[in-house]
Design an enzyme around this catalytic site. Structure first.
Site, short mmCIF file in Angstrom:
data_model
loop_
_atom_site.label_atom_id
_atom_site.label_comp_id
_atom_site.label_asym_id
_atom_site.label_seq_id
_atom_site.Cartn_x
_atom_site.Cartn_y
_atom_site.Cartn_z
CG ASN A 9 20.50 18.74 -36.11
OD1 ASN A 9 21.54 19.31 -35.82
ND2 ASN A 9 19.42 19.37 -36.56
CD1 TRP A 10 23.96 15.55 -31.11
CD2 TRP A 10 26.11 16.09 -30.74
NE1 TRP A 10 24.59 14.44 -30.61
CE2 TRP A 10 25.92 14.74 -30.37
CE3 TRP A 10 27.39 16.65 -30.60
CZ2 TRP A 10 26.95 13.95 -29.87
CZ3 TRP A 10 28.41 15.86 -30.11
CH2 TRP A 10 28.18 14.52 -29.75
CE LYS A 11 17.53 20.58 -33.83
NZ LYS A 11 16.12 20.86 -33.65
CG HIS A 93 17.33 21.77 -39.49
ND1 HIS A 93 16.64 22.63 -38.66
CD2 HIS A 93 17.15 20.53 -38.97
CE1 HIS A 93 16.08 21.94 -37.68
NE2 HIS A 93 16.37 20.66 -37.85
CD GLU A 95 16.22 24.10 -35.24
OE1 GLU A 95 17.44 23.91 -35.17
OE2 GLU A 95 15.39 23.39 -34.63
CD GLU A 165 14.22 17.39 -39.43
OE1 GLU A 165 14.55 16.58 -38.57
OE2 GLU A 165 14.67 18.55 -39.51
N GLY A 171 11.23 19.78 -31.88
CA GLY A 171 11.51 20.33 -30.56
C GLY A 171 10.25 20.65 -29.76
CB SER A 211 9.13 15.25 -31.16
OG SER A 211 9.14 16.65 -30.95
N GLY A 232 16.92 15.31 -33.06
CA GLY A 232 17.53 16.46 -32.41
C GLY A 232 17.79 16.17 -30.95
N GLY A 233 16.91 16.67 -30.09
CA GLY A 233 17.10 16.61 -28.63
C GLY A 233 17.50 15.23 -28.12
P1 PGA Z 1 13.91 17.24 -32.36
O1 PGA Z 1 14.66 17.93 -33.61
O2 PGA Z 1 14.17 15.76 -32.45
O3 PGA Z 1 14.53 17.87 -31.15
O4 PGA Z 1 12.45 17.55 -32.51
C1 PGA Z 1 14.68 17.30 -34.87
C2 PGA Z 1 15.48 18.14 -35.83
O5 PGA Z 1 15.36 19.37 -35.82
O6 PGA Z 1 16.28 17.60 -36.63
#
Ligand code: PGA
Length: 248
Positions: A9-11, A93, A95, A165, A171, A211, A232-233
């Protein structure tokens, strides 16, 4: 046997040029990795670049609107995504729940719309830190499951993937321990069994997100109810995400 799904997930990261550069590096690193389904979810505008550069890698969106077309400024529909070769979509998600008023009700509507268009939804659930500290993790997961997923038919349910999640692990560098994640995944699988039956529960892929890194993926994937990761990251760098894909 459930085939793992490793999804990035590149956001809100990367331009179209950076997207193409990522795939140029990433595709050879994961060529022949057929132990897992690999999915990359870039921002909407870079989906065509990702589809063009992605080869056999699954491409997904990070959100979708629930109607097919109409006067909904700024929104993108499921048939539009399907038409450009996008095959997956992340829905609900944390966010989006936190910043964009996503609710279990809109998650359900979006999931149905995505399924109707032939997309594979990755439906996200997870508790916030204060909910975990209050001992409410299972209550929260159950409520999200009941309102957002349990309303589907068995046929619809069979085509989606769930992502657990924990919001406090996204993050933050704080991964849930494999045991904490396993407990939540096991709980979700029990909910699935109760609602959709043992066969559906045995077949459903439940991804862990929060993470995930090359050095913790192996321990997570060793858990019996963890069937992949939503990253994500660590999915932004081709070598790092390839190392996660190659966890076995
Ligand atoms: P993260 O994000 O790996 O940067 O913690 C995961 C996500 O939000 O899908």
């Amino acid at each position: 046997m459930r085939k793992p799904v490793m999804a990035g997930n590149w956001k809100m990261h990367k331009t179209a040029a950076e997207t193409a550069a990522f795939f140029e590096k990433f595709a050879p690193l994961v060529a022949g990795a057929d132990h897992a389904e690999i999915v990359i979810c870039p921002p909407f505008v870079n989906l065509p670049a990702a589809v063009a550069a992605g080869g056999g890698i699954g491409i997904g969106a990070q959100d979708v609107f629930w109607l097919k077309e109409g006067a909904y400024t700024g929104e993108v529909s499921a048939p539009m995504l399907a038409a450009i070769g996008c095959r997956w979509v992340i829905i609900g998600h944390s966010e989006r729940r936190q910043y964009f008023n996503e609710t279990d009700e809109t998650v359900l509507k979006k999931t149905v719309a995505a399924l109707d268009a032939g997309l594979k939804p990755i439906v996200c659930v997870g508790e916030r830190l204060e909910e975990r500290e209050a001992g409410a993790t299972e209550t929260v997961l159950e409520a999200q499951f009941n309102a957002g997923i349990a309303e589907l038919t068995g046929e619809q349910f069979a085509r989606l993937v769930i992502a657990y999640e924990p919001v406090w692990a996204i993050g933050t560098g704080k991964t849930a321990t494999p045991e904490i994640a396993q407990a939540a995944h096991h709980f979700l699988r029990r909910e699935i069994r109760a609602r959709f039956g043992p066969e559906a529960a045995g077949a459903c892929r439940i991804l862990y997100g929060g993470s995930v890194k090359p050095d913790n993926i192996k321990g997570l994937m060793a858990q019996p109810d963890i069937d992949g990761a939503l990253v994500g990251g660590a999915s932004l760098d081709a070598a790092t995400f390839a190392a996660i894909v190659h966890y076995p």
